[in-house]
Write a protein that holds these residues in place. Structure first.
Motif, PDB file in Angstrom:
ATOM      1  N   ARG A 171       0.805  -1.218   0.000  1.00 25.44           N
ATOM      2  CA  ARG A 171       0.000   0.000   0.000  1.00 25.44           C
ATOM      3  C   ARG A 171       0.841   1.272   0.000  1.00 25.44           C
ATOM      4  NH1 ARG A 171      -3.982  -0.875   4.147  1.00 25.44           N
ATOM      5  NH2 ARG A 171      -4.633   1.245   3.667  1.00 25.44           N
ATOM      6  N   ASN A 172       2.012   1.240   0.623  1.00 25.95           N
ATOM      7  CA  ASN A 172       2.846   2.446   0.744  1.00 25.95           C
ATOM      8  C   ASN A 172       3.913   2.561  -0.338  1.00 25.95           C
ATOM      9  OD1 ASN A 172       1.550   3.406   3.146  1.00 25.95           O
ATOM     10  ND2 ASN A 172       2.665   1.851   4.314  1.00 25.95           N
ATOM     11  N   GLN A 173       3.928   1.613  -1.253  1.00 23.73           N
ATOM     12  CA  GLN A 173       4.937   1.643  -2.310  1.00 23.73           C
ATOM     13  C   GLN A 173       4.459   2.479  -3.489  1.00 23.73           C
ATOM     14  OE1 GLN A 173       5.361  -2.819  -2.331  1.00 23.73           O
ATOM     15  NE2 GLN A 173       7.533  -2.303  -2.464  1.00 23.73           N
ATOM     16  N   ARG A 174       5.412   3.166  -4.126  1.00 25.64           N
ATOM     17  CA  ARG A 174       5.110   3.950  -5.315  1.00 25.64           C
ATOM     18  C   ARG A 174       5.172   3.040  -6.549  1.00 25.64           C
ATOM     19  NH1 ARG A 174       8.321   9.717  -4.270  1.00 25.64           N
ATOM     20  NH2 ARG A 174       7.143  10.280  -2.381  1.00 25.64           N
ATOM     21  N   PRO A 175       4.611   3.482  -7.670  1.00 21.53           N
ATOM     22  CA  PRO A 175       4.582   2.636  -8.865  1.00 21.53           C
ATOM     23  C   PRO A 175       5.946   2.083  -9.275  1.00 21.53           C
ATOM     24  CG  PRO A 175       3.119   4.495  -9.158  1.00 21.53           C
ATOM     25  CD  PRO A 175       3.815   4.716  -7.847  1.00 21.53           C
ATOM     26  N   SER A 176       6.995   2.877  -9.150  1.00 23.11           N
ATOM     27  CA  SER A 176       8.333   2.424  -9.559  1.00 23.11           C
ATOM     28  C   SER A 176       8.839   1.269  -8.713  1.00 23.11           C
ATOM     29  CB  SER A 176       9.332   3.585  -9.492  1.00 23.11           C
ATOM     30  OG  SER A 176       9.437   4.079  -8.162  1.00 23.11           O
TER      31      SER A 176
END
Length: 236
Positions: free
Chosen positions: A151-156
């Protein structure tokens, strides 16, 4: 002189989720004109997964843009439930797109600086959903898509399949009547693409969403309830 026959719009109670009638879209004029859609008619029911196939340049994306309210056809009509999109004011179409339609993109279309959770929140924020209801819906979608731990990860920081799951969750956030996906597996490997189409079929049936998907892959068409083929802007 006989009067032209005008087909009345379907009533809200009996209407399919989406109905397109004689949709036509041409770009340019004269000899250089491109007839992207020619008199295309189709209906899609709640809970149905419809696949539109055809070669590049056959008019698939133009048709999706017209039935999704992103573009206006030159002729024909499109109804979303009991609401006619064609002829509607732009602001009214924007409102309808925010509440009744969900879009999934081949390039994922995620906002790079936002986390997975924040990307899913975007449609809910646009319609001023109550913060507590927004949190509940986002948590539900994260769990359903197997993304709770991301949930806290960015797309990259996510794989292609995970990014597309975020895109699907975002498209479903506002409980749309119709979900439109243009080559949603185009950037995924074959195994991930097959898993993604299984997920879309499951969501269409469980969420009772009318889902319209374009694809080139014949294996993915096996997941469809119905397949429509376009060629040079015509339904074959």
């Amino acid at each position: 002189m006989s009067q032209p026959v005008v087909t009345p719009p379907p009533s809200a109670s009996s209407a399919p989720a989406l109905r397109a009638e004689s949709v036509t879209r041409t770009y340019g004029t004269g000899e250089s004109a491109v007839h992207a859609c020619r008199d295309v008619s189709l209906t899609v029911s709640a809970g149905e997964l419809l696949v539109i196939k055809g070669p590049s340049g056959s008019g698939k994306t133009t048709l999706l843009n017209c039935i999704g309210g992103l573009d206006q056809p030159d002729a024909g009509h499109v109804w979303l439930g009991g609401n006619e999109l064609t002829g509607m004011r732009e602001q009214d179409r924007v409102t309808l797109r925010q509440t009744e339609l969900g879009f999934i993109f081949q390039s994922f279309g995620l906002i790079p600086i936002l986390s997975a959770e924040e990307n899913i929140e975007v449609p809910l924020r646009l319609v001023n959903t109550d913060p507590q209801d927004r949190e509940t819906r986002v948590n539900e979608l994260l769990e359903r898509m197997g993304l709770a731990q991301h949930r806290n990860q960015r797309p990259s920081q996510l794989s292609g399949g995970q990014q597309q799951r975020v895109g699907i969750a975002r498209a479903l956030a506002n409980w749309p009547r119709v979900l439109i996906a243009d080559e949603p597996t185009g950037q995924l490997d074959s195994n991930t693409a097959a898993t993604m189409m299984d997920l879309l079929a499951e969501l269409a049936h469980l969420e009772r969403v009318a889902m319209i998907v374009t694809t080139h892959d014949p294996l993915l068409m096996k997941r469809a309830d119905r397949v429509v083929e376009l060629h040079d802007g015509n339904v074959i």
